[in-house]
Design a protein around this motif. Structure first.
Motif, mmCIF file in Angstrom:
data_model
loop_
_atom_site.group_PDB
_atom_site.id
_atom_site.type_symbol
_atom_site.label_atom_id
_atom_site.label_comp_id
_atom_site.label_asym_id
_atom_site.label_seq_id
_atom_site.Cartn_x
_atom_site.Cartn_y
_atom_site.Cartn_z
ATOM 1 N N SER A 178 33.271 32.565 52.144
ATOM 2 C CA SER A 178 33.253 31.110 52.047
ATOM 3 C C SER A 178 34.236 30.613 50.996
ATOM 4 N N GLY A 179 34.467 31.401 49.962
ATOM 5 C CA GLY A 179 35.423 30.992 48.951
ATOM 6 C C GLY A 179 36.846 30.933 49.462
ATOM 7 N N HIS A 180 37.164 31.720 50.497
ATOM 8 C CA HIS A 180 38.517 31.738 51.053
ATOM 9 C C HIS A 180 38.624 30.964 52.370
ATOM 10 N N ALA A 181 37.527 30.403 52.838
ATOM 11 C CA ALA A 181 37.562 29.671 54.110
ATOM 12 C C ALA A 181 38.036 28.245 53.879
ATOM 13 N N ALA A 182 39.279 28.127 53.445
ATOM 14 C CA ALA A 182 39.869 26.813 53.182
ATOM 15 C C ALA A 182 41.376 26.928 53.326
ATOM 16 N N GLY A 183 42.020 25.806 53.551
ATOM 17 C CA GLY A 183 43.453 25.813 53.816
ATOM 18 C C GLY A 183 44.312 26.264 52.665
ATOM 19 N N ARG A 184 43.786 26.314 51.447
ATOM 20 C CA ARG A 184 44.567 26.713 50.285
ATOM 21 C C ARG A 184 44.549 28.221 50.068
ATOM 22 N N SER A 185 43.803 28.953 50.844
ATOM 23 C CA SER A 185 43.739 30.413 50.717
ATOM 24 C C SER A 185 44.808 31.051 51.596
ATOM 25 N N VAL A 186 45.578 31.971 51.023
ATOM 26 C CA VAL A 186 46.605 32.642 51.821
ATOM 27 C C VAL A 186 45.972 33.546 52.876
ATOM 28 N N SER A 212 38.747 38.338 40.971
ATOM 29 C CA SER A 212 38.217 38.453 39.618
ATOM 30 C C SER A 212 36.704 38.579 39.683
ATOM 31 N N THR A 213 36.116 39.001 38.569
ATOM 32 C CA THR A 213 34.667 39.163 38.559
ATOM 33 C C THR A 213 33.951 37.826 38.537
ATOM 34 N N HIS A 214 34.677 36.731 38.333
ATOM 35 C CA HIS A 214 34.071 35.395 38.378
ATOM 36 C C HIS A 214 34.238 34.757 39.742
ATOM 37 N N GLU A 215 34.546 35.562 40.727
ATOM 38 C CA GLU A 215 34.913 35.037 42.044
ATOM 39 C C GLU A 215 33.802 34.209 42.675
ATOM 40 N N GLN A 216 34.233 33.248 43.488
ATOM 41 C CA GLN A 216 33.269 32.421 44.217
ATOM 42 C C GLN A 216 32.534 33.271 45.238
ATOM 43 N N ARG A 218 33.129 26.571 37.164
ATOM 44 C CA ARG A 218 33.201 27.180 38.488
ATOM 45 C C ARG A 218 34.499 26.801 39.199
ATOM 46 N N SER A 219 34.978 25.591 38.961
ATOM 47 C CA SER A 219 36.236 25.196 39.594
ATOM 48 C C SER A 219 37.396 26.024 39.071
ATOM 49 N N LEU A 220 37.371 26.379 37.799
ATOM 50 C CA LEU A 220 38.426 27.231 37.252
ATOM 51 C C LEU A 220 38.321 28.644 37.815
ATOM 52 N N GLN A 221 37.114 29.124 38.013
ATOM 53 C CA GLN A 221 36.935 30.433 38.642
ATOM 54 C C GLN A 221 37.575 30.453 40.025
ATOM 55 N N HIS A 222 37.274 29.435 40.807
ATOM 56 C CA HIS A 222 37.820 29.386 42.162
ATOM 57 C C HIS A 222 39.342 29.254 42.134
ATOM 58 N N ALA A 223 39.872 28.453 41.221
ATOM 59 C CA ALA A 223 41.319 28.300 41.116
ATOM 60 C C ALA A 223 41.990 29.620 40.766
ATOM 61 N N LEU A 224 41.351 30.417 39.931
ATOM 62 C CA LEU A 224 41.906 31.731 39.594
ATOM 63 C C LEU A 224 41.949 32.644 40.811
ATOM 64 N N VAL A 225 40.888 32.642 41.606
ATOM 65 C CA VAL A 225 40.866 33.472 42.815
ATOM 66 C C VAL A 225 41.988 33.072 43.763
ATOM 67 N N PRO A 243 24.899 41.017 51.754
ATOM 68 C CA PRO A 243 25.274 39.892 52.623
ATOM 69 C C PRO A 243 25.587 38.620 51.849
ATOM 70 N N ARG A 244 24.835 38.343 50.802
ATOM 71 C CA ARG A 244 25.082 37.132 50.028
ATOM 72 C C ARG A 244 26.417 37.230 49.271
ATOM 73 N N LEU A 245 26.717 38.404 48.751
ATOM 74 C CA LEU A 245 27.981 38.581 48.038
ATOM 75 C C LEU A 245 29.167 38.444 48.986
ATOM 76 N N TRP A 246 29.034 38.999 50.178
ATOM 77 C CA TRP A 246 30.112 38.863 51.164
ATOM 78 C C TRP A 246 30.270 37.401 51.597
ATOM 79 N N TRP A 247 29.158 36.713 51.707
ATOM 80 C CA TRP A 247 29.249 35.303 52.082
ATOM 81 C C TRP A 247 29.975 34.503 51.003
ATOM 82 N N ARG A 248 29.716 34.803 49.756
ATOM 83 C CA ARG A 248 30.415 34.112 48.670
ATOM 84 C C ARG A 248 31.921 34.335 48.770
#
Length: 762
Positions: free
Chosen positions: A379-387, A758-762, A578-585, A371-376
């Motif tokens: 939540s990492g894609h719950a933003a307007g910049r995610s396709v 990526s394996t560094h995903e948010q 962490r910001s670079l990780q998220h930008a890569l995703v 559940p925690r991994l799915w939440w990450r």
């Protein structure tokens, strides 16, 4: 002839015909048994459309058995959706609100990987079907029974009717690549200390075979769970290891590698009382073999992994020597790191949370619950910049508007309005317009045929009952291959034959079908125009620009920290990364959608090597983490004055190149489209002479900056095509570094840029 279908039939038609046969038998059997055997018109409708929704209008990846397992898992979800749709449809406002929420949730589930994305359309239809008249909650039991019966027949058909052979599992792909790494390491232990061309080609082919684009959708490790993440990490580390081995510099002239030393002087060394040097390549070879065994289900004792860790510690403690020896030492150290990462990730992929892994480190996910991994991930894609978020918002708003219009105007067969909206809306407004033009043409032709058929046959239900199965077989065979125009034309006739058996119908049924499709298409076009009309094009440019800006900051900060030295401790990732990780995703997600959209739909643009930008981001992240995050606490002395100046100067030039490229790519900026010369720095231009007495950390940093320089050179070539960078990134980076005389190994390479996460995903 080779089976039910002749060999001369193109593969696309054979695959579509197999699927069409399964859909026709499951949907037709459920429909006829319930309608004519038990006189259950509602149950028959749900049995028919349940099978069509989950197999005819959805794309479930995998073999028949894999699709059957997926279908068995979604049956309870279908029950929930049918129940919600039945009770919320009684009032228009509740139906619209439910369509908005459920539509978004089902569309957003594509973030979970190909299996979730493939089932999303079918699940949407399972909710849409009960959202229209008759508003009869009392028939819920019959609806659930009918849908369950149809899905059960479909599951049986997927297992028994013309099953396809299973694809090669990803674990076996990784095991074969690990075997190849073991062979490469063994060859490199002895003269001439280089790989023959055949071995290099084999290594590249096996490495490419681990890329997401080369793996069937059902076998891709794209899930958010521990084992799926670890399996993706295993593939990435194996590709890293193969890339490192293919560009490993030979020993310095006159030096005797441990393997040859053992062959010619082990006995003499023993008599003299000296301890033979450890052989890193032999340890890597044994770990690779151990990893392959583990991935194939065997249970190795792990001694090879422990031995390699000891060898790595010895390599890390080595100091002094010539520049060539230090480069060789740095290269062997990165080979050992890649092999250890591969072994650890494979252990997690097989044993899950029971695996013994260091914490926190790069395997941060190994102790996390699902559940925690799915939440990450969510939540990492719950933003307007995610396709993924953009697509979910677009389709949910369109479906809610379609339900509102259908409810207010009480359109006959309003189900078809939402079906058209769902199936014809695309991610770009131009693609939507092209699709809808073909769909409306096909629907018009199909409506004319259906109207003629209904007018001629009248109420002779037997004719419709006999004609429906062969027509369904043709529809689901030709539709996926011929395109949306054929699909809409044939499906219009299919639904006419279905509804003519459920109730007396006239030629006006075809008129209603055409009206509903036009309405649904118009709604899809409007929301395609209003909500991110250019699809992933602008989002890809924006996300890559952000990625390069953050990467430039990381380069400057990392070189400064390396020059200054200091205490290093193991953490999940270096501060600020962490910001670079998220930008890569975000960039990888946009790139994946961009590749799926038709070419030429955007305005004329200079061709850009988007994949090179993603590779640069991964090289920045992995290399900086490797330089700043050790496996255990350590104190790094500062570099000397000359070495510090060289490293910082080169890092600043590379960061400047990244910023200039970012400004050109950002769609929100005002930078001229005509590119200014980047003058990408090369190792030969900035590091021609090694500073006297430079430490090993200097050479590790030099190799990392050299890989980034090669990335920038390729990124600066505006006319480079995607195909030019679709080979293994490690090999191409190695070739670039050979050309600049920096033959040391590089930092961790890019994860497959076509990987969804990526394996560094948010």
């Amino acid at each position: 002839m080779g089976g039910p279908f002749p060999r001369r039939l193109p593969p696309a038609y054979r695959a579509a015909a197999r699927r069409a046969l399964r859909v026709t038998i499951a949907a037709g059997a459920g429909f006829y048994v319930l309608l004519y055997g038990f006189d259950l018109a509602v149950g028959a409708t749900y049995a028919l459309f349940g099978a069509i929704a989950m197999a005819g209008l959805s794309h479930l990846p995998g073999s028949g058995r894999q699709r059957a397992m997926l279908l068995a898992g979604v049956v309870p979800v279908c029950w929930v959706l049918i129940t919600l749709g039945t009770y919320l449809s009684v009032r228009t406002w509740s139906a619209v609100l439910g369509m908005l929420v459920v539509g978004f949730a089902l569309a957003f589930m594509a973030v979970g990987g190909p299996r979730f994305a493939g089932a999303a359309t079918g699940l949407q239809l399972m909710y849409i079907l009960p959202s229209f008249p008759p508003y009869d909650p009392g028939s819920l039991g019959e609806r659930l029974a009918g849908a369950t019966f149809g899905l059960a027949l479909l599951i049986i058909a997927e297992i028994t009717l013309l099953p396809e052979p299973s694809a090669l599992p990803y674990r076996e792909r990784a095991a074969r690549a690990a075997d190849a790494a073991a062979r490469c390491a063994d060859r490199l232990r002895t003269a001439p200390y280089t790989l023959p061309e055949a071995a290099t080609r084999t290594a590249r082919a096996l490495s490419t075979g681990l890329r997401s684009s080369q793996v069937p959708e059902a076998e891709r490790p794209a899930g958010a769970g521990v084992r799926q993440r670890a399996l993706a990490h295993t593939g990435l580390a194996t590709r890293t290891l193969l890339g490192r081995l293919t560009v490993l510099p030979p020993p310095p002239q006159g030096a005797v590698p441990p393997a040859d030393e053992a062959d010619v002087g082990a006995a003499e060394g023993a008599r003299a009382g000296t301890t033979p040097r450890p052989d890193p390549l032999r340890a890597v070879m044994e770990v690779a073999r151990e990893t392959a065994d583990r991935l194939r289900g065997r249970v190795p004792d792990g001694r090879a992994h422990t031995a390699l860790r000891q060898v790595r510690q010895a390599l890390a403690a080595a100091e002094g020597g010539s520049p060539a020896a230090l480069r060789r030492n740095a290269a062997l150290l990165e080979v050992a790191d890649a092999a250890l990462a591969m072994s650890t990730a494979a252990d997690i992929a097989v044993r899950g949370r029971a695996a013994d892994v260091p914490a926190p480190g790069r395997f941060w996910y190994a102790r996390q619950r699902a559940p925690r991994l799915w939440w990450r991930r969510l939540s990492g894609h719950a933003a307007g910049r995610s396709v993924f978020f953009q697509n979910a918002v677009r389709i949910s708003l369109a479906l809610a508007a379609a339900r509102l219009i259908a409810g207010i105007d009480t359109l006959p067969h309003g189900f078809w309005v939402l079906l058209a909206t769902l199936t014809l809306t695309r991610t770009t407004v131009r693609e939507t317009r092209t699709t809808e033009r073909k769909a409306l043409t096909g629907t018009l032709v199909g409506a004319l045929v259906a109207a003629t058929l209904l007018a001629v046959v009248g109420t002779d239900i037997e004719v419709y009952a006999v004609a429906l199965p062969p027509l369904m077989l043709v529809t689901f065979t030709l539709g996926p291959v011929k395109g949306v125009g054929w699909a809409q034309a044939l499906f219009t006739v299919v639904v006419a034959l279905v509804f003519a058996q459920l109730a007396p119908a006239t030629w006006q049924l075809a008129e209603f079908r055409l009206l509903d499709v036009v309405t649904g298409s118009a709604i899809g076009a409007v929301f395609g125009l209003l909500a991110w009309p250019r699809g992933a094009h602008d989002e890809l440019r924006r996300s890559v620009a952000v990625l390069l800006r953050i990467a430039a900051e990381i380069v400057v900060a990392t070189t400064a920290q390396i020059a200054a030295g200091g205490r290093r401790v193991p953490v999940v990732t270096a501060p600020g990364h962490r910001s670079l990780q998220h930008a890569l995703v975000m960039a990888e997600s946009a790139y994946a959608q961009y590749q799926s959209e038709p070419q030429g739909l955007g305005p004329p643009q200079v061709r850009r090597d988007w994949q090179a930008a993603l590779i640069a981001g991964h090289h920045t992240l992995w290399g900086a983490d490797r330089l700043l995050v050790p496996a255990e606490p350590v104190v790094i002395p500062p570099l000397g004055r000359e070495a510090s100046e060289s490293v910082i100067r080169t890092g600043d030039r590379i960061a400047a190149g990244m910023l200039l490229t970012s400004a050109r790519m950002d769609p929100t900026g005002d930078t001229a489209e005509t590119p200014a010369p980047l003058h990408a720095p090369t190792a030969s231009a900035t590091m021609a002479a090694d500073p006297p007495g430079a430490a090993r950390a200097y050479y590790a940093t030099v190799s990392w900056l050299a890989s980034l320089a090669t990335d920038l050179e390729r990124l600066a070539a505006e006319n480079a095509t995607e195909a030019e960078t679709d080979t293994d990134s490690d090999s191409k980076q190695g070739q670039g570094q050979r050309a600049t005389t920096v033959a040391a190994s590089r930092a961790h390479p890019a994860s497959a840029p076509d990987d969804p996460r990526s394996t560094h995903e948010q």
